[in-house]
Design a protein around this motif. Structure first.
Motif, mmCIF file in Angstrom:
data_model
loop_
_atom_site.group_PDB
_atom_site.id
_atom_site.type_symbol
_atom_site.label_atom_id
_atom_site.label_comp_id
_atom_site.label_asym_id
_atom_site.label_seq_id
_atom_site.Cartn_x
_atom_site.Cartn_y
_atom_site.Cartn_z
ATOM 1 N N TRP A 55 20.088 45.124 39.706
ATOM 2 C CA TRP A 55 20.862 44.049 39.085
ATOM 3 C C TRP A 55 21.717 43.320 40.098
ATOM 4 N N VAL A 56 21.728 41.992 39.943
ATOM 5 C CA VAL A 56 22.553 41.190 40.855
ATOM 6 C C VAL A 56 23.948 40.933 40.259
ATOM 7 N N ILE A 57 24.089 41.157 38.955
ATOM 8 C CA ILE A 57 25.393 40.947 38.316
ATOM 9 C C ILE A 57 26.165 42.256 38.418
ATOM 10 N N GLY A 58 27.373 42.168 38.970
ATOM 11 C CA GLY A 58 28.109 43.404 39.258
ATOM 12 C C GLY A 58 29.212 43.729 38.285
ATOM 13 N N LEU A 59 29.141 43.252 37.053
ATOM 14 C CA LEU A 59 30.250 43.484 36.118
ATOM 15 C C LEU A 59 30.079 44.822 35.409
ATOM 16 N N VAL A 102 31.346 33.081 43.639
ATOM 17 C CA VAL A 102 30.804 33.047 42.275
ATOM 18 C C VAL A 102 31.445 34.195 41.512
ATOM 19 N N GLY A 103 32.298 33.881 40.589
ATOM 20 C CA GLY A 103 32.990 34.953 39.888
ATOM 21 C C GLY A 103 33.900 34.412 38.817
ATOM 22 N N VAL A 104 34.772 35.284 38.347
ATOM 23 C CA VAL A 104 35.745 34.898 37.338
ATOM 24 C C VAL A 104 37.140 35.150 37.889
ATOM 25 N N GLY A 105 38.057 34.309 37.533
ATOM 26 C CA GLY A 105 39.420 34.499 38.010
ATOM 27 C C GLY A 105 40.417 34.052 36.977
ATOM 28 N N GLY A 106 41.635 34.431 37.189
ATOM 29 C CA GLY A 106 42.659 34.020 36.240
ATOM 30 C C GLY A 106 44.030 34.388 36.717
ATOM 31 N N ASN A 107 44.995 33.807 36.063
ATOM 32 C CA ASN A 107 46.392 34.068 36.400
ATOM 33 C C ASN A 107 46.921 35.099 35.414
ATOM 34 N N LEU A 108 47.026 36.349 35.887
ATOM 35 C CA LEU A 108 47.472 37.413 34.994
ATOM 36 C C LEU A 108 48.864 37.872 35.420
ATOM 37 N N TRP A 161 47.417 35.770 40.674
ATOM 38 C CA TRP A 161 46.034 35.297 40.598
ATOM 39 C C TRP A 161 45.084 36.434 40.934
ATOM 40 N N SER A 162 44.082 36.623 40.073
ATOM 41 C CA SER A 162 43.066 37.651 40.330
ATOM 42 C C SER A 162 41.700 37.018 40.256
ATOM 43 N N PHE A 163 40.847 37.468 41.124
ATOM 44 C CA PHE A 163 39.492 36.920 41.135
ATOM 45 C C PHE A 163 38.504 38.054 41.300
ATOM 46 N N LEU A 164 37.434 38.033 40.508
ATOM 47 C CA LEU A 164 36.426 39.082 40.576
ATOM 48 C C LEU A 164 35.067 38.439 40.835
ATOM 49 N N PRO A 165 34.469 38.708 42.012
ATOM 50 C CA PRO A 165 33.120 38.168 42.247
ATOM 51 C C PRO A 165 32.135 38.765 41.254
ATOM 52 N N SER A 196 26.775 41.221 42.685
ATOM 53 C CA SER A 196 26.927 42.526 43.342
ATOM 54 C C SER A 196 26.270 42.499 44.731
ATOM 55 N N GLU A 197 26.374 43.652 45.442
ATOM 56 C CA GLU A 197 25.760 43.726 46.774
ATOM 57 C C GLU A 197 24.238 43.596 46.695
ATOM 58 N N ASN A 198 23.660 43.945 45.541
ATOM 59 C CA ASN A 198 22.204 43.823 45.371
ATOM 60 C C ASN A 198 21.732 42.390 45.510
ATOM 61 N N TYR A 199 22.657 41.455 45.236
ATOM 62 C CA TYR A 199 22.313 40.028 45.346
ATOM 63 C C TYR A 199 21.826 39.688 46.759
ATOM 64 N N LEU A 200 22.407 40.361 47.759
ATOM 65 C CA LEU A 200 22.066 40.029 49.144
ATOM 66 C C LEU A 200 20.582 40.274 49.451
#
Lengths: 348, 112
Positions: free
Chosen positions: A279-283, A205-211, A215-219, A222-226
């Protein structure tokens, strides 16, 4: 070569072509039978015409039987890839897969827009290729499952046993509000997907793109989600059991209302806990740096800070609205119970 | 509706009617061993025309369902597969005959 041997070769060739469309197990037997049929037909025609058989007669016999595929089709009247019952399962699955593919297309378009020279044609062809692959795999999987699983397993959700259907069941739900089983069946499929994703592959679950060609992908999680993961999966499971039960039952009753309220209350409680707790969102900058995210993506993500704020506001508002809805549902449920008790008391 | 459409409809419904009785017709003629072509000829003589492309697959299906038994006879001019009604087929035929008689009586009343 004697004429009758030439006819036999012609007939053998025909039988061979018919056999090409038949199952291997019965092929030789049926071919032999076709051969004797053709020869009997030729003898009959020859007797009718009052002259020895010739090539024209042999061809007339073959013409009367039609093309090999037409002849073979009569031996395989149920030769469909998928039975009508299984097709009822295929439809919601195809819609589900279609939604995922559409989402993929939107994401791909969104990411391509950020590139200086997006290859639209290539992107579209890849997507179309993906659509055909996905739907083809779906069709073949169902066809294989249909032939290898016991009867009724695949269509269990939609088929409530047509052989032992009891019309008295109609009376039970005469004044009940019915539901569209397919909607809840579709939701059940979606929940299975969410359980798989959030339960076993949350890192996807994350965002990715071709930069810059890389290719880069960022989940996103965050670890708090666990800490919340088992409770989130439990919520999805509860909702799944509810959807399957309601889809099978087809109508609302007190039991289903209570079930829905319990699952909803649990979900809202969990969402409150997640919003109020870690927070579960790690951005955030620390998280982004930890994942060695390229600079361009960091800038892009940080510039989306406003979007994130709006996202959390929307979630909070949604939570408030659903809390009010839940309170109203509980009130209505108690009121209906109270009125039934009153009616029962009045009748006595 | 024009004459051509009417004829097409009639042809379709006639085929359905015949399809409904063909199993009974075939079972009733297989009290003794018969091969496919001789069965077609016999049924044609009785006024029941059956296409070879229909009859042969039907004989196979009836055999798969246990209503017919078959054997290859290779002593004649050419090998032929002979069919005969099985005990299960006789039971089914007897029931079908009862159903048929009842249906004919009912239709006679309905069509009056």
């Amino acid at each position: 070569m004697k004429p009758e041997n030439e006819f036999r070769l012609l007939f053998e060739r025909y039988a061979e072509e018919v056999g090409g469309y038949l199952p291997r197990r019965k092929r030789a037997d049926i071919q032999l039978e076709i051969l004797s049929l053709l020869e009997d037909s030729l003898d009959d025609l020859s007797a009718q015409e009052g002259r020895p058989a010739d090539e024209d007669m042999a061809l007339a016999v073959l013409r009367a039987h039609g093309a090999p595929i037409k002849f073979a089709r009569a031996y395989r009247p149920d030769d469909n890839l998928m039975r009508p019952e299984t097709f009822q399962l295929f439809k919601p699955l195809a819609v589900f897969v279609g939604c995922l593919l559409l989402l993929e297309l939107l994401l791909t378009i969104g990411l391509s827009v950020s590139r200086p020279h997006p290859a639209w044609g290539e992107m579209l062809m890849d997507w179309v290729d993906g659509v055909f692959s996905a739907l083809g795999i779906l069709v073949l999987s169902l066809a294989v499952l249909e032939r290898t699983t016991p009867a009724g397993w695949l269509t269990w959700l939609f088929d409530r046993g047509s052989e032992d259907w009891d019309p008295a069941g109609l009376k039970k739900r005469l004044h009940k509000k019915t539901v569209n089983s397919r909607e809840y069946g579709f939701e059940a499929l979606w929940l299975l997907f969410l359980i798989g994703l959030f339960g076993f592959f949350p890192q996807w679950v994350g965002v990715g793109g071709n930069l810059n060609g890389e290719w880069s992908f960022l989940p996103v999680l965050s670890e708090n989600y666990l800490h919340y993961q088992p409770w989130i999966v439990l919520y999805f499971l509860g909702r799944l059991v509810f959807c399957v039960s309601l889809a099978r039952q087809v109508y609302w009753d007190s039991r289903m209302r209570v079930f829905q309220i319990v699952v909803k209350a649990y979900g809202l409680g969990l969402l409150y806990a997640m919003l109020a707790g870690r927070w579960v969102i790690g951005l955030n900058p620390v998280y982004i740096a930890f994942h060695h995210t390229p600079l361009e993506m960091q800038v892009w993500v940080e510039s989306g800070g406003v979007v994130l704020t709006i996202f959390f506001l929307a979630v909070s508002l949604n939570l408030a609205v659903h809390t009010v809805i839940l309170i109203v549902q509980v009130f209505r449920l108690f009121r209906s119970w109270a009125s039934e008790d009153w009616k029962a008391a009045s009748a006595n | 509706m024009n004459a051509k459409q009417t004829n097409q409809l009639l042809e379709g419904y006639t085929q359905e009617l015949r399809r409904g009785v063909i199993v009974m017709a075939v079972l009733s003629q297989l009290g003794e061993l018969e091969y496919g072509y001789s069965l077609i000829t016999r049924l044609a003589q009785l006024g029941f025309e059956v296409d070879q492309g229909t009859l042969y697959p039907l004989l196979r299906r009836l055999e798969e369902r246990g209503l017919l038994e078959s054997e290859w006879v290779v002593t004649e001019s050419r090998p032929r597969r002979y069919y005969k009604i099985s005990p299960a087929g006789e039971q089914v035929l007897a029931e079908l005959k009862k159903e048929w008689d009842a249906l004919v009586q009912t239709m006679q009343k309905v069509m009056k």
